[in-house]
Write an enzyme that holds these catalytic residues in place. Structure first.
Site, PDB file in Angstrom:
ATOM      1  N   ARG A 170      17.924  44.567  47.922  1.00  0.00           N
ATOM      2  CA  ARG A 170      16.787  45.498  47.787  1.00  0.00           C
ATOM      3  C   ARG A 170      15.961  45.572  49.075  1.00  0.00           C
ATOM      4  O   ARG A 170      15.647  46.663  49.562  1.00  0.00           O
ATOM      5  CB  ARG A 170      15.894  45.052  46.630  1.00  0.00           C
ATOM      6  CG  ARG A 170      16.585  45.084  45.285  1.00  0.00           C
ATOM      7  CD  ARG A 170      15.657  44.503  44.228  1.00  0.00           C
ATOM      8  NE  ARG A 170      16.332  44.366  42.958  1.00  0.00           N
ATOM      9  CZ  ARG A 170      16.997  43.271  42.575  1.00  0.00           C
ATOM     10  NH1 ARG A 170      17.072  42.220  43.361  1.00  0.00           N
ATOM     11  NH2 ARG A 170      17.585  43.228  41.392  1.00  0.00           N
ATOM     12  N   ILE A 171      15.608  44.411  49.607  1.00  0.00           N
ATOM     13  CA  ILE A 171      14.729  44.408  50.788  1.00  0.00           C
ATOM     14  C   ILE A 171      15.513  44.848  52.028  1.00  0.00           C
ATOM     15  O   ILE A 171      15.016  45.636  52.847  1.00  0.00           O
ATOM     16  CB  ILE A 171      14.084  43.012  50.977  1.00  0.00           C
ATOM     17  CG1 ILE A 171      13.201  42.681  49.765  1.00  0.00           C
ATOM     18  CG2 ILE A 171      13.264  42.968  52.270  1.00  0.00           C
ATOM     19  CD1 ILE A 171      12.685  41.250  49.712  1.00  0.00           C
ATOM     20  N   ASP A 227      26.876  40.929  54.886  1.00  0.00           N
ATOM     21  CA  ASP A 227      26.585  40.511  53.514  1.00  0.00           C
ATOM     22  C   ASP A 227      27.951  40.251  52.879  1.00  0.00           C
ATOM     23  O   ASP A 227      28.851  41.099  52.994  1.00  0.00           O
ATOM     24  CB  ASP A 227      25.835  41.655  52.775  1.00  0.00           C
ATOM     25  CG  ASP A 227      25.269  41.206  51.425  1.00  0.00           C
ATOM     26  OD1 ASP A 227      25.969  40.475  50.697  1.00  0.00           O
ATOM     27  OD2 ASP A 227      24.143  41.604  51.095  1.00  0.00           O
ATOM     28  N   PRO A 244      18.737  35.309  49.898  1.00  0.00           N
ATOM     29  CA  PRO A 244      18.067  34.153  49.280  1.00  0.00           C
ATOM     30  C   PRO A 244      18.184  32.895  50.136  1.00  0.00           C
ATOM     31  O   PRO A 244      19.004  32.838  51.063  1.00  0.00           O
ATOM     32  CB  PRO A 244      18.830  33.969  47.961  1.00  0.00           C
ATOM     33  CG  PRO A 244      19.668  35.179  47.780  1.00  0.00           C
ATOM     34  CD  PRO A 244      19.903  35.757  49.133  1.00  0.00           C
ATOM     35  N   ALA A 287      12.550  35.879  54.707  1.00  0.00           N
ATOM     36  CA  ALA A 287      13.351  35.494  53.527  1.00  0.00           C
ATOM     37  C   ALA A 287      12.959  34.090  53.040  1.00  0.00           C
ATOM     38  O   ALA A 287      12.090  33.954  52.170  1.00  0.00           O
ATOM     39  CB  ALA A 287      14.822  35.600  53.853  1.00  0.00           C
ATOM     40  N   ARG A 288      13.567  33.066  53.596  1.00  0.00           N
ATOM     41  CA  ARG A 288      13.215  31.697  53.229  1.00  0.00           C
ATOM     42  C   ARG A 288      13.290  30.797  54.464  1.00  0.00           C
ATOM     43  O   ARG A 288      14.235  30.895  55.266  1.00  0.00           O
ATOM     44  CB  ARG A 288      14.178  31.153  52.157  1.00  0.00           C
ATOM     45  CG  ARG A 288      13.895  31.662  50.746  1.00  0.00           C
ATOM     46  CD  ARG A 288      12.582  31.101  50.171  1.00  0.00           C
ATOM     47  NE  ARG A 288      12.271  31.594  48.841  1.00  0.00           N
ATOM     48  CZ  ARG A 288      11.510  32.655  48.568  1.00  0.00           C
ATOM     49  NH1 ARG A 288      10.979  33.373  49.542  1.00  0.00           N
ATOM     50  NH2 ARG A 288      11.256  32.997  47.322  1.00  0.00           N
ATOM     51  N   ASP A 313       7.670  34.682  58.711  1.00  0.00           N
ATOM     52  CA  ASP A 313       6.730  34.727  57.593  1.00  0.00           C
ATOM     53  C   ASP A 313       7.034  33.590  56.617  1.00  0.00           C
ATOM     54  O   ASP A 313       6.277  33.339  55.693  1.00  0.00           O
ATOM     55  CB  ASP A 313       6.828  36.082  56.870  1.00  0.00           C
ATOM     56  CG  ASP A 313       5.783  36.213  55.767  1.00  0.00           C
ATOM     57  OD1 ASP A 313       4.591  36.017  56.075  1.00  0.00           O
ATOM     58  OD2 ASP A 313       6.147  36.501  54.614  1.00  0.00           O
ATOM     59  N   GLU A 321       6.897  24.847  54.990  1.00  0.00           N
ATOM     60  CA  GLU A 321       5.656  25.610  54.781  1.00  0.00           C
ATOM     61  C   GLU A 321       4.798  25.134  53.615  1.00  0.00           C
ATOM     62  O   GLU A 321       3.587  25.397  53.589  1.00  0.00           O
ATOM     63  CB  GLU A 321       5.992  27.100  54.568  1.00  0.00           C
ATOM     64  CG  GLU A 321       6.648  27.410  53.224  1.00  0.00           C
ATOM     65  CD  GLU A 321       7.001  28.891  53.057  1.00  0.00           C
ATOM     66  OE1 GLU A 321       7.568  29.483  53.986  1.00  0.00           O
ATOM     67  OE2 GLU A 321       6.702  29.442  51.986  1.00  0.00           O
TER      68      GLU A 321
HETATM   69  P1  NAD Z   1      18.506  40.833  46.585  1.00  0.00           P
HETATM   70  O1  NAD Z   1      19.061  39.893  45.583  1.00  0.00           O
HETATM   71  O2  NAD Z   1      18.281  42.253  46.183  1.00  0.00           O
HETATM   72  O3  NAD Z   1      19.441  40.839  47.887  1.00  0.00           O
HETATM   73  C1  NAD Z   1      19.900  39.674  48.505  1.00  0.00           C
HETATM   74  C2  NAD Z   1      21.171  40.041  49.264  1.00  0.00           C
HETATM   75  O4  NAD Z   1      21.549  38.896  50.026  1.00  0.00           O
HETATM   76  C3  NAD Z   1      22.351  40.401  48.356  1.00  0.00           C
HETATM   77  O5  NAD Z   1      22.926  41.631  48.738  1.00  0.00           O
HETATM   78  C4  NAD Z   1      23.333  39.255  48.578  1.00  0.00           C
HETATM   79  O6  NAD Z   1      24.697  39.632  48.458  1.00  0.00           O
HETATM   80  C5  NAD Z   1      22.971  38.852  50.005  1.00  0.00           C
HETATM   81  N1  NAD Z   1      23.440  37.541  50.414  1.00  0.00           N
HETATM   82  C6  NAD Z   1      23.606  36.434  49.649  1.00  0.00           C
HETATM   83  N2  NAD Z   1      24.105  35.432  50.399  1.00  0.00           N
HETATM   84  C7  NAD Z   1      24.256  35.913  51.656  1.00  0.00           C
HETATM   85  C8  NAD Z   1      24.728  35.360  52.871  1.00  0.00           C
HETATM   86  N3  NAD Z   1      25.165  34.101  52.958  1.00  0.00           N
HETATM   87  N4  NAD Z   1      24.738  36.145  53.975  1.00  0.00           N
HETATM   88  C9  NAD Z   1      24.320  37.429  53.918  1.00  0.00           C
HETATM   89  N5  NAD Z   1      23.854  38.009  52.785  1.00  0.00           N
HETATM   90  C10 NAD Z   1      23.824  37.263  51.669  1.00  0.00           C
HETATM   91  O7  NAD Z   1      17.155  40.155  47.105  1.00  0.00           O
HETATM   92  P2  NAD Z   1      15.937  40.880  47.821  1.00  0.00           P
HETATM   93  O8  NAD Z   1      15.005  41.415  46.816  1.00  0.00           O
HETATM   94  O9  NAD Z   1      16.450  41.766  48.875  1.00  0.00           O
HETATM   95  O10 NAD Z   1      15.195  39.604  48.454  1.00  0.00           O
HETATM   96  C11 NAD Z   1      15.792  38.850  49.483  1.00  0.00           C
HETATM   97  C12 NAD Z   1      15.020  37.569  49.695  1.00  0.00           C
HETATM   98  O11 NAD Z   1      13.754  37.858  50.267  1.00  0.00           O
HETATM   99  C13 NAD Z   1      14.654  36.817  48.406  1.00  0.00           C
HETATM  100  O12 NAD Z   1      15.736  36.045  47.936  1.00  0.00           O
HETATM  101  C14 NAD Z   1      13.497  35.971  48.843  1.00  0.00           C
HETATM  102  O13 NAD Z   1      14.010  34.757  49.347  1.00  0.00           O
HETATM  103  C15 NAD Z   1      12.889  36.770  49.983  1.00  0.00           C
HETATM  104  N6  NAD Z   1      11.545  37.290  49.667  1.00  0.00           N
HETATM  105  C16 NAD Z   1      10.531  37.018  50.509  1.00  0.00           C
HETATM  106  C17 NAD Z   1       9.253  37.507  50.265  1.00  0.00           C
HETATM  107  C18 NAD Z   1       8.086  37.251  51.192  1.00  0.00           C
HETATM  108  O14 NAD Z   1       6.928  37.494  50.817  1.00  0.00           O
HETATM  109  N7  NAD Z   1       8.286  36.779  52.398  1.00  0.00           N
HETATM  110  C19 NAD Z   1       9.026  38.264  49.122  1.00  0.00           C
HETATM  111  C20 NAD Z   1      10.098  38.537  48.276  1.00  0.00           C
HETATM  112  C21 NAD Z   1      11.354  38.049  48.552  1.00  0.00           C
HETATM  113  C1  COI Z   2       9.118  35.797  46.438  1.00  0.00           C
HETATM  114  O1  COI Z   2       8.707  36.652  45.625  1.00  0.00           O
HETATM  115  O2  COI Z   2      10.204  35.199  46.288  1.00  0.00           O
HETATM  116  C2  COI Z   2       8.315  35.475  47.615  1.00  0.00           C
HETATM  117  O3  COI Z   2       8.825  34.949  48.563  1.00  0.00           O
HETATM  118  C3  COI Z   2       6.854  35.754  47.553  1.00  0.00           C
HETATM  119  C4  COI Z   2       6.082  34.470  47.463  1.00  0.00           C
HETATM  120  C5  COI Z   2       4.627  34.724  47.398  1.00  0.00           C
HETATM  121  C6  COI Z   2       6.488  33.558  46.387  1.00  0.00           C
END
Ligand code: NAD
Ligand code: COI
Length: 327
Positions: A154-155, A174, A206, A231-232, A256, A261
């Site tokens: 999604r992101i 991916d 993730p 991401a993480r 971020d 953290e």
């Molecule tokens: P999503 O599940 O829609 O997409 C994740 C994608 O990563 C999938 O297409 C999956 O196939 C791919 N993936 C898995 N393992 C992989 C690898 N080894 N190499 C490459 N790609 C791989 O998730 P999303 O909604 O896009 O969110 C992604 C991540 O962003 C979340 O898991 C979370 O950790 C992070 N996030 C951060 C914040 C923030 O505030 N900083 C907020 C929301 C989410």
């Molecule tokens: C998530 O939604 O996974 C995030 O990384 C946001 C955080 C505030 C927990």
């Protein structure tokens, strides 16, 4: 039916109260994050609405089951710090909010790249000293760069649209290939291939067990490349990153999320400062933009996080399942 919500911030309160009124479901609001000490407050409630806490109590699900709680609804994406096997064993449903606003995070990741590309840290420091000169910190334009997306969920997809708007060349890695993006020839076969071609490596996947970006992979990146991590923190070997930045091998990093953290982000450490020297060294660099895990933090996202989590808990209690159930 009644719920208890932990870790409730001021900016979430109105959304909780509005939902509780509209749905006629009482929701007790607790400002503290969920800990061993305040877990007993959940006794007698049907669902717990929580927000990503640093470390959840290890016996969380055993205790919740003994209190009669049937559901825990997390109002964020990542469930990486929840023991899902224990939830299953205790017959407690877990839901998350997988898509509260992918654009919030995608936009933020691009915004922090722009800060790096236009040397914002340096100009801010200069201006604080009344130095308004330009040279020699000439910037770079996004459309001149190859962007390497790691993860096209999604992101990642939202980021792709933004980068295409800038006119950049985008490639992606991916393990799962989205058929539409595959047809557009977006994917490379390996992460090594991606980092050898990309001027910007931006993470949208993730958290992982081991590092995704370790010393060996950093060595394979293009000299002067940038890393963006919304991401993480666990995805990057921060020490190896610091060394590469100090050696001038990489152009910069926008972080971020950060490996260690939990005791730092979303805490007021004004009086005691940060003891983590790795963090302090990273933050001090002109070519690092560090932010305290705020990519998600927009009005749209906060409202969706609260209401979708509450809707999910209600759905689980009424029907035994929810579209946001975490398997
Ligand atoms: P999503 O599940 O829609 O997409 C994740 C994608 O990563 C999938 O297409 C999956 O196939 C791919 N993936 C898995 N393992 C992989 C690898 N080894 N190499 C490459 N790609 C791989 O998730 P999303 O909604 O896009 O969110 C992604 C991540 O962003 C979340 O898991 C979370 O950790 C992070 N996030 C951060 C914040 C923030 O505030 N900083 C907020 C929301 C989410
Ligand atoms: C998530 O939604 O996974 C995030 O990384 C946001 C955080 C505030 C927990």
């Amino acid at each position: 039916m009644k719920f208890i919500a932990y870790n409730v911030r001021q900016d979430e309160q109105n959304y909780f109260e509005k939902w509780a009124k509209e749905n006629a479901v009482p929701v007790k609001l607790v400002t503290e994050e969920l800990t061993d000490e305040n877990l007993p407050l959940a006794k007698g409630y049907d669902a717990v609405i929580s927000f990503q806490t640093g470390v959840y109590p290890s016996d969380l699900f055993d205790k919740l089951a003994s209190y009669g709680v049937k559901d825990i609804s997390i109002r964020n994406v990542g469930v990486d710090n929840l023991d899902l096997a224990s939830a299953k064993a205790n017959k407690i449903a877990v839901t998350n909010v997988p898509a509260y606003s992918p654009n919030a995070i995608a936009e933020f990741s691009v915004a922090t790249l722009l800060q790096l590309l236009r040397n914002q840290n340096i100009y801010r420091k200069r201006m604080a000293k009344n130095d308004y000169r330009w040279a020699p910190f000439v910037g770079k334009e996004i459309r001149a760069l190859t962007i390497g997306l790691v993860g096209t969920g999604r992101i990642g997809k939202a980021a792709l649209e933004i980068y295409r708007g800038f006119g950049a060349k985008v490639i992606a890695y991916d393990p799962y290939h989205d058929p539409k993006l595959e047809a557009q020839g977006l994917y490379v076969d390996t992460l090594e291939e991606l980092v050898s071609q990309a001027d910007v490596v931006t993470l949208h996947m993730p958290g992982s067990e081991g590092y995704l970006i370790d010393e060996a992979l950093i060595k394979k990146m293009k000299p002067g490349a940038y890393i963006i991590n919304t991401a993480r923190g666990s995805l990057i070997d921060s020490k190896a990153l610091l060394e590469a930045l100090k050696a001038g091998r990489l152009g910069g990093a926008a972080l971020d999320t950060y490996e260690y953290e939990t005791p730092i982000f979303n805490h007021d450490l004004e009086d005691i400062g940060v003891k983590d020297e790795l963090f302090n060294e990273l933050v001090a660099l002109d070519n690092v933009v560090m932010t305290p895990h705020i990519a998600f933090y927009t009005e749209t996202a906060v409202e969706n996080m609260v209401t979708i989590a509450l809707d999910s808990a209600k759905a689980v209690l009424e029907t035994g399942t929810a579209p946001t159930l975490v398997e």
